[in-house]
Structures are given as structure tokens and as C-alpha cells.
Design a protein around this motif. Sequence first.
Motif, PDB file in Angstrom:
ATOM      1  N   GLU A 114      38.511  11.178  36.096  1.00  0.00           N
ATOM      2  CA  GLU A 114      37.986  10.465  34.941  1.00  0.00           C
ATOM      3  C   GLU A 114      37.201   9.255  35.435  1.00  0.00           C
ATOM      4  O   GLU A 114      37.636   8.567  36.364  1.00  0.00           O
ATOM      5  CB  GLU A 114      39.144  10.009  34.060  1.00  0.00           C
ATOM      6  CG  GLU A 114      38.719   9.697  32.642  1.00  0.00           C
ATOM      7  CD  GLU A 114      39.940   9.368  31.764  1.00  0.00           C
ATOM      8  OE1 GLU A 114      39.772   8.583  30.833  1.00  0.00           O
ATOM      9  OE2 GLU A 114      41.028   9.904  32.047  1.00  0.00           O
ATOM     10  N   SER A 115      36.045   9.008  34.839  1.00  0.00           N
ATOM     11  CA  SER A 115      35.222   7.898  35.303  1.00  0.00           C
ATOM     12  C   SER A 115      35.634   6.617  34.604  1.00  0.00           C
ATOM     13  O   SER A 115      35.810   6.593  33.385  1.00  0.00           O
ATOM     14  CB  SER A 115      33.750   8.195  35.030  1.00  0.00           C
ATOM     15  OG  SER A 115      32.964   7.114  35.450  1.00  0.00           O
TER      16      SER A 115
ATOM     17  N   GLY B 190      33.757   3.864  34.922  1.00  0.00           N
ATOM     18  CA  GLY B 190      32.509   3.251  34.498  1.00  0.00           C
ATOM     19  C   GLY B 190      32.021   3.857  33.194  1.00  0.00           C
ATOM     20  O   GLY B 190      32.556   4.842  32.707  1.00  0.00           O
ATOM     21  N   SER B 191      31.010   3.246  32.632  1.00  0.00           N
ATOM     22  CA  SER B 191      30.456   3.809  31.400  1.00  0.00           C
ATOM     23  C   SER B 191      29.377   4.822  31.755  1.00  0.00           C
ATOM     24  O   SER B 191      28.918   4.891  32.880  1.00  0.00           O
ATOM     25  CB  SER B 191      29.855   2.687  30.554  1.00  0.00           C
ATOM     26  OG  SER B 191      28.776   2.117  31.251  1.00  0.00           O
ATOM     27  N   GLY B 192      28.983   5.611  30.795  1.00  0.00           N
ATOM     28  CA  GLY B 192      27.846   6.508  31.000  1.00  0.00           C
ATOM     29  C   GLY B 192      28.216   7.889  31.480  1.00  0.00           C
ATOM     30  O   GLY B 192      27.380   8.775  31.482  1.00  0.00           O
ATOM     31  N   GLN B 193      29.452   8.099  31.901  1.00  0.00           N
ATOM     32  CA  GLN B 193      29.847   9.457  32.286  1.00  0.00           C
ATOM     33  C   GLN B 193      31.347   9.603  32.059  1.00  0.00           C
ATOM     34  O   GLN B 193      32.111   8.648  32.174  1.00  0.00           O
ATOM     35  CB  GLN B 193      29.481   9.768  33.734  1.00  0.00           C
ATOM     36  CG  GLN B 193      30.196   8.942  34.803  1.00  0.00           C
ATOM     37  CD  GLN B 193      29.437   7.671  35.201  1.00  0.00           C
ATOM     38  OE1 GLN B 193      28.214   7.665  35.187  1.00  0.00           O
ATOM     39  NE2 GLN B 193      30.161   6.609  35.516  1.00  0.00           N
ATOM     40  N   ALA B 194      31.754  10.837  31.756  1.00  0.00           N
ATOM     41  CA  ALA B 194      33.172  11.092  31.508  1.00  0.00           C
ATOM     42  C   ALA B 194      33.918  11.315  32.815  1.00  0.00           C
ATOM     43  O   ALA B 194      35.066  10.912  32.964  1.00  0.00           O
ATOM     44  CB  ALA B 194      33.332  12.314  30.596  1.00  0.00           C
TER      45      ALA B 194
END
Lengths: 464, 464
Positions: free
Chosen positions: A79-80, A82-86
Motif C-alpha cells: 500500500e502506498s 504517498g498520495s497519487g497511487q494506491a
Amino acid sequence: MKRTKIIDLLASQPGEALVCAKGWVRTHRGSKSVHFIALNDGSTIKNIQVVADAEKFDEEMLKQITTGACISVEGNLVESVGSGQAVEIQATKIEVLGLCGADYPMQKKGQSFEYMRQHAHMRLRTNTFGAVMRIRHNMAMAIHTYFHEHGFYYFHTPLITASDCEGAGNMFQVTTKNLYDLQKDENGKIIYDDDFFGEQTSLTVSGQLEGELGATALGQIYTFGPTFRAENSNTPRHLAEFWMIEPEMAFYDKTDLMDLEEDFIKYCVRWALEKCGDDLEFLNKMIDKTLIERLQGVLKETFVRLPYTEGIEILQEAIKNGKKFEFPCNWGDDLASEHERYLVEEHFKKPVIMTDYPKEIKAFYMKMNEDGKTMQGTDVLFPAIGEIIGGSVREEDYDKLMAEINRRQMDTSTLWWYLDTRRWGSCPHAGFGLGFERLILFVTGMQNIRDVIPFPRTPKSANF
Amino acid sequence: MKRTKIIDLLASQPGEALVCAKGWVRTHRGSKSVHFIALNDGSTIKNIQVVADAEKFDEEMLKQITTGACISVEGNLVESVGSGQAVEIQATKIEVLGLCGADYPMQKKGQSFEYMRQHAHMRLRTNTFGAVMRIRHNMAMAIHTYFHEHGFYYFHTPLITASDCEGAGNMFQVTTKNLYDLQKDENGKIIYDDDFFGEQTSLTVSGQLEGELGATALGQIYTFGPTFRAENSNTPRHLAEFWMIEPEMAFYDKTDLMDLEEDFIKYCVRWALEKCGDDLEFLNKMIDKTLIERLQGVLKETFVRLPYTEGIEILQEAIKNGKKFEFPCNWGDDLASEHERYLVEEHFKKPVIMTDYPKEIKAFYMKMNEDGKTMQGTDVLFPAIGEIIGGSVREEDYDKLMAEINRRQMDTSTLWWYLDTRRWGSCPHAGFGLGFERLILFVTGMQNIRDVIPFPRTPKSANF
């Protein structure tokens, strides 16, 4: 281990199993403890983020991971945070497959399109051209699928031809003659008996006439192939080599034809909206902020069906009310792009199928109306782009067709095979032509036709 | 009233409602009381039988219903009392749309293929060429669908080129120069500065090199377009203009490549068997009685994967045992069709993927094996036809590629863009080429390549 495409990784759930991704580095930023690599493999405009703990990897190897380098990564899909990717890859193994030095021409962001054209072999690795090429593929697939589902046969018309369709534009000559030893006859004419085909040949400007041979035998056909114009036009709208789609349908009348044109083009636009969402969003953000709205607009509206004569009246009325055009638009004039766009964008605010043009501005093969002055053309005019489709009912009556050919003093010696369709078992039929790159311009929002084909052929340029 | 295609009528139940069919008359036989017309519209090889009571129709009109004439029929779809069809049209109205005189070249049945070629514009209206063209369409659709479903992008490589791919064959020159006024420089060389592209150009012999540019950016691409060879070969296997399919895949090794080749070609053959049943049955009956069995055979078998060196051993063993070949087949020789067919048809009795050819008989761009003598080619050999696919892993290492180019003393001045793929972010990749017409020959059982393309281009012939 087997690699997974990034488009599939991004659609996956985090899991225990190792995954492998391969692709080209878009960006790489690192700190003492951790490195973030944005990796792209062309399967989607989206990158997958690769996270590498600095202490687990060789420092020299990490330095080789520059923009444009090709790498293979193994790791866990997690699970990411950071924002912008799952999801992202927590790397356990990285291998550099291909180095990329600082002289890589696509190193910097924000290069001009003109610069990119000079590096057309490398621009394919950028976000913009990746998006355009994926959409280009999808539009080709939409076209083949549409026609297949509607019972049309893909029909390969020849590229090298000894005929000249409607004398359109200048043609490229095709020859195997030794230009250092050109034999001439007693009148000083070059002898072509010993050329490859035994006569003078050139590259086709349209597959329509051969397409009519197909339609009057197989019922419904379409061509989709390269077409050539040797016009010395250095504009954002002209290519010397471009792709055309030309369906021809037996037993179609003008209404059938207009119905097909509208249904077909809407199908293509709908395909783009449904299947190219990520790429369209990117282009809508970076290239043209009204793109998606314009595409949706085409789907919403029923196209106006407008006889040319009524179109002229609307334009004249507009002029009376103060509208200024650069070119004249009296009855009989070929409409300029500004006129078409006025009708579509300002007057009707929806696509227009213009019909029944004066015969003087249309081709010999179009079916004449009973007024003897207009022909059953059916061109589709689009916002932003003007004419996107040029269609017509074809004249199926041998005598009427010959009368028009003679009136135009055309040479029929290379057209005997075409005329034969009207001699034996002639049938009513119709067809249209769509310039593929013009469709791609409309669907991508790109401004220059040289940027929607991989390797444009234009005056003084046959690079790559 | 709206016409229905014959393929749809034949799949319909008899009913009360009137139907309308339009098409071309295949045969017409009449008695005093009743007329039977076999009508075909290209939508299927099957005709619909039209039954017309003589007393209900004008005698003069009925006389116009000759073979090849185009007619429109309205009537009731009724159960057929004759054999060979479930339904027929009991005509209430017949209109002759296009007359067809006795000079119609397709009037007689059983004309030779050579005769048909001279009337290629009309042969499309025959059963055989209708079947071939419908299958040709279906194979194109199978190819596009296969690649689309597998995440490949259709990539349009240029037709006009200033480069020469592997120096293959003679090329057609493309020019807009005035051949009556050719300017030369002080060394007597023709000046091309004023030609359309500012340099000497010709028609492409392969899109592969540009295709590699696409694959090393977008991951997986395929080309499907016209290709040209100016070879003066008057054989049943050569065309000057033909269509090629050339997929290129980043991150593929030799096994991936062979898996794709086998899966792809089986997909196409399966498509033909599943979707072209009527046309295949016709061809199986009229052209080649082993056709369907041969197609099914390809699907049943796992292809043999055979290194060239082992292939040579098998052939030499066969010679020892009394097999006679016209051409030699020692290690290093390029195999002839007879050798390929011996391996496929007699020894293994199944398709063969031959691999690892001597470098001397293969192209510069193929990946060298560690033995330094063989290259990672992967050609697919088929029954009846020999080589149907030519593939290879590409050399991705810049230095190794340049070494091979230099060994062959090739001119690299027009290849800088190709070499750039190995300079920046190079990646392992592979690809293959399939001659489309060769596939159509295999799938239709036709013997001459001129009979599987609408308008063949061959030496001394650019008709239609």
C-alpha cells in the motif's frame, strides 16, 4: 521471474507475493535513506512508484538509475503511503538493463513540440506522445471493431497506381528506372515500357474508386491505409503521407449515409471516452482544457443536417449582422474552415452534416440531384476542426456519370475498370472518407498533425 | 422499404411480414409458370432463392434478370420446399437496379484464375473471391483483436523512407522530380535537394526498425501495413506490394517470443474455423479438399521447437536414408522450402519453430548466441507453405550491435536513430514478421498469391 505490466500492477491489491516490473525511469529522487523511482513501461500513462531503501542497494548502481534508464525491479506490492497511487513496489532487487546518459534528448521536461519532432524517435517515451499513440491505437481499433460488427469487410486497395483519382493534388512518382539512363522515344517522351510496371505509376491519393469495386461485389467494405499527397504544404494540417478510412456501401442512399457517418463517428468518440480515460485526462490537463467537454458534446447532440444552400443563407445573414470572414461565401463558393466553424461553433453549437453541394466544387463521381446543379455530398463538420468526414452518394447511372466525365473533359483511358461497375449490374451506393490523423487531432486536442503520427512525412523531411 | 442482408434473412424464421433483399443475380432459371432466382449480396457465400410466379410479373422485366444483374426484391420469407435452404423469398415486387449484358466477363462458371486476374475488378463478384475476401477481412480482424486484447498498440510506421532496412531486395524510388530536367552536381550525381523530401527516398521494405522505436517506448506494438519489393519475380509467391504484420515487444526473450508466435497464429486459425465456416466449406470443396483438416491440424499440435543445427542433422540423416533434395543442406546453408516442408510434413508432421540460425544467413539486428556463431532467430514453418513467420530476439547491446554492423561493412549514416534505442535506456526485446498474404494462402488453400489480394501488383502489372 515473470514481469507484470504496470497497468496490471496498479490495478492489483497489495500482497505477499513478489512482483517484477520492467520499464523506463521517469524520475528518480533519493535521500540518504530512501530512493523513489517513478517507472513507466508504456502500458499506461501512470507510473508505478518504486521505493528502495538506500542501505539495501549498491550506491553505484543507484546512481545509474537516471531519467530514461531501463530497469528491472523485483519487490513487494505494498500500500502506498504517498498520495497519487494506491500501491507501490518496495524493491528487493533492482537491475539496470540499459543506461541513459545526460545527453538523452528527452531528459528535460517541457521541451517544445518542435524540439520533440526533431527527436521523433525518442519523443514516443514522453507522457504526451505515449498518450497520443495509445489513443491512436484505440481509434484504429474502434474503427475496425465498428465496421466488423456492422458487416463491413476490410478491403486493401492498392497503394501503387496507374490511375489518378479525381486528379487530386500532386502525386509521388514510383519508379525503378535508372535515372542516369532514361530512354526517350522519338517525340522526346520517357519510355516506361521497361519500368517495373511497364507504365508510369504513382502513389495513390485515395482508395475510393477501387473501394467501389469492392462494395459493388461484397456489399459493404472499408479501406484503412496510407494515402499520399505531394503537396508542398508546410501547415499544421498537412502530411505527405497519412492514413485514410474509406467505407463504401452498396444500396445506401443519402439518409443511410448520413446515419452511418453520425453513428460511426460517435462510436469512435465514445470509445475514446470509455477506454482512454487516463490518457484523455492527462491531455485535458496538459494540452487542451476543453477537450473532454468537447468530446462529450459530440455525443450529446444530434447532428444538424444542413443543405449547402441553407448554410450559405445563414452565413450571409451573419455577414449582414456584422460577422467578418476572411474569404467570400457566396452560393457556389467552397466553404472555408472559418465558415464551417462559424456554423458549427457559433450558429448551431453542434456538429453539422452539410449536404447537396454545388457540382462545381465537388468530384465527378457524386450523384447529381434532380436540380442538375447540386450533388449529394454529405460532409461532417466538427467543432475545432471543420470538415472531419467527406462523403457522398455515388452516381450509379452509366450515362449520367459519362456525361459528367465528358463535361469535365476527363481522361477515361485509365478509368475503364471503374466505369465497368456501372456497365454490369450497377447498384446505388455511397461512401465517405475520414482522414485518420484529423480524427486523432480531434480526439487528443493536439494542434499539429505532425504530432499525432509517429514519423511525419512533410516537405524536406523523411527522417526515421 | 428497408432491405435486410441475405445473411440475416437466411438466419430468419419464415413469417408474415414483407422483407426486402437487394443483390446480384447468380443464376436465373424460369419456366412458363415460375422463376427461380439465386441472389447474392456479398454478406455470405450463400444465395437466397427468390421465387417469382411468372403471371405476376412483366415478361420483359423478367428477361432483364440475367446473371450479374442487380435487383431489388420484396416478398414474403417462406419455408423452402426445395433442398439446400430453409427459407426463400416468394416475390411480390421485383425491380431491376442494374442491367447486365451477355458481355459480362463473369457470366460463365469455371473460368481459369488467370482469366479472372485479367478481370480482377469483376472477379470479386464470384463465389471464390467473395470467400477469399471475407476470410481476408476476418484474418485482419483476428490480428487486430488479438493484439488489442494482449495490450499491443497498432503503430503506423512510415511507407516512404530514406533508410534501407537490411538492404533487403530492390526498392521502388519515390520522387517528385521532373525527370525531364534532372540536375546533377559536378561529379555527375543527381541532386536531390529539390526533391520533395530533400533527399533520395523509396518505399519501405519493412517497418521493423521503426517498430523497435515504438516497442522500446510503448512496450508492445505491432505494425500492419503495406510493404514493397521491387523484385522482378514472376512467381505464385511474390508480390511487389503486400501487407505485413510486425509485432515488437520490449522485455521478451526467445521463449516469450516463441510462445507468442504459436499462440498468435493458432488464434488466427481458430478464428477462421470458428467464424468463416461457410466460406471454408466452400473452399474445402472447390479448391483444396484437405484445407479444413490442415487448419484443424495446426490447432491440435504443440509446435516443435527445433534448433537449426538439429534440423540439419535430421535432414542429413534423411539424405543418408535415400531422401533426395534439389538444394544442398549443409550446416550454414539457408534452408529451402523443400527442406522446411520435409521437416514439417514428413518428419515431425506438425508445425516447427526453427531457432538459432547461423549468423551468416540472418540479419544484422538479431541477438547473437554465446557461441558467436548462431543468432536467436525463431521462424515458424508450416505445412503446405513453409516459413510463415520470421522472428528473432533483437541485439540490445550497443557495442555488440555495432560490431556486427561493422563486420558487415554496413552504412550506418541513415541508421543513427535506430542505434539511439541502444544508446539510451536500451532494453531486451524481440519481434517477428508475418506476410499477411502468406497467412491468407494458408487459410484459404489458394495456390497463387495474386488471388488472395484484391488488386495484385506484379512486374508489368499495376492494373485497376
